[in-house]
Design an enzyme around this catalytic site. Structure first.
Site, mmCIF file in Angstrom:
data_model
loop_
_atom_site.group_PDB
_atom_site.id
_atom_site.type_symbol
_atom_site.label_atom_id
_atom_site.label_comp_id
_atom_site.label_asym_id
_atom_site.label_seq_id
_atom_site.Cartn_x
_atom_site.Cartn_y
_atom_site.Cartn_z
ATOM 1 N N MET A 1 -3.829 -7.424 -7.147
ATOM 2 C CA MET A 1 -3.025 -8.310 -8.039
ATOM 3 C C MET A 1 -3.951 -9.525 -8.398
ATOM 4 O O MET A 1 -3.598 -10.644 -8.497
ATOM 5 C CB MET A 1 -1.942 -9.135 -7.088
ATOM 6 N N ARG A 2 -5.154 -9.037 -9.009
ATOM 7 C CA ARG A 2 -5.783 -9.978 -9.557
ATOM 8 C C ARG A 2 -6.513 -9.252 -10.894
ATOM 9 O O ARG A 2 -6.287 -8.111 -11.061
ATOM 10 C CB ARG A 2 -7.291 -10.132 -8.668
ATOM 11 N N ASN B 1 -3.983 1.561 -13.886
ATOM 12 C CA ASN B 1 -3.154 0.735 -13.359
ATOM 13 C C ASN B 1 -1.719 1.050 -13.360
ATOM 14 O O ASN B 1 -1.503 2.037 -14.515
ATOM 15 C CB ASN B 1 -3.393 -0.949 -14.059
ATOM 16 N N HIS C 1 2.126 -0.147 -13.418
ATOM 17 C CA HIS C 1 3.060 -1.200 -13.462
ATOM 18 C C HIS C 1 4.502 -1.210 -13.479
ATOM 19 O O HIS C 1 4.827 -0.104 -14.197
ATOM 20 C CB HIS C 1 2.547 -2.115 -14.803
ATOM 21 N N GLY D 1 0.684 -1.311 -0.181
ATOM 22 C CA GLY D 1 0.000 -0.068 -0.181
ATOM 23 C C GLY D 1 0.741 1.191 -0.045
ATOM 24 O O GLY D 1 0.197 2.421 0.376
ATOM 25 N N SER D 2 2.119 1.146 -0.414
ATOM 26 C CA SER D 2 3.094 2.524 -0.220
ATOM 27 C C SER D 2 2.282 3.374 -1.559
ATOM 28 O O SER D 2 2.146 4.669 -1.333
ATOM 29 C CB SER D 2 4.369 2.340 -0.795
ATOM 30 N N ASN D 3 1.962 3.098 -2.610
ATOM 31 C CA ASN D 3 1.075 3.985 -3.539
ATOM 32 C C ASN D 3 -0.033 4.531 -3.045
ATOM 33 O O ASN D 3 -0.447 5.731 -3.363
ATOM 34 C CB ASN D 3 1.178 3.009 -4.892
#
Ligand code: GAR
Length: 171
Positions: free
Chosen positions: A77-78, A92, A94, A12-14
């Site tokens: 991550m899904r 998203n 990446h 959860g850093s973002n």
């Protein structure tokens, strides 16, 4: 007021960088996490952000009657199915220069490949993994002798810097 839903599964850093950036701005942030006990939930509690823990298979049922201006994947991550993606705009982040190193463990694979430059890409989400329209990309040099953890922290710095601003532009 704009309303965004950050979707995350892990550290959860973002998520935290996004919350800090929008503090004192007219944007409401909520969190959806699919993993009970994930660190991102502790961050939400500490930051006073409303959060929902929703099993991946219940995502559509949970979201279908809610309305957000933007869905922000930040280490979620899904792979989201078509009915969920049809609910709105999904972005998203990446940790590679797409289309290189799509999928899991991108950063590690880039590091181990011996390439000299990697980076971060923000893109719209499509059903196929890491393929949607690219919104922005930033490069990151892999210097000789650099440890994997150094690269990780550089990539995170880039992410924390770029993602909130891009979200703001899209909003
Ligand atoms: C980030 O580096 C993000 O780019 C990556 O997960 C990390 C989440 O970190 N996402 C993917 O690999 C998506 N395929 P965080 O939980 O500390 O924000």
């Amino acid at each position: 007021m704009k309303k965004i839903l950050v979707m995350a599964s892990g550290n959860g850093s973002n998520f935290e960088a996004i919350v800090e950036y929008f503090r004192n701005k007219d944007v409401l942030i909520e969190l959806l996490c699919n993993i009970e006990g994930a660190n991102v939930i502790s961050r939400a509690k500490r930051l006073g952000i409303k959060y929902f823990i929703v099993k991946f298979t219940d995502t559509y049922k949970f979201l279908k009657d809610k309305k957000y201006d933007l869905y922000v994947l930040a280490g979620y991550m899904r792979i989201l199915p078509r009915n969920v993606l049809a609910l709105g705009r999904f972005v998203n982040i990446h940790p590679s220069l797409l289309p290189e190193f799509r999928g899991l463990n991108a950063l590690k694979r880039a590091y181990n490949s011996g390439c000299k430059v990697t980076g971060v890409t923000v893109h719209y989400v499509e059903e196929e993994v890491d393929t949607g329209e690219i919104i922005a990309a930033r490069k990151c040099e892999i210097k000789q002798g650099m440890a994997l953890c150094e690269l990780e922290s550089k990539i995170h710095q880039i992410e924390h810097n770029m993602y909130p601003k891009i979200i703001e532009e899209i909003l």
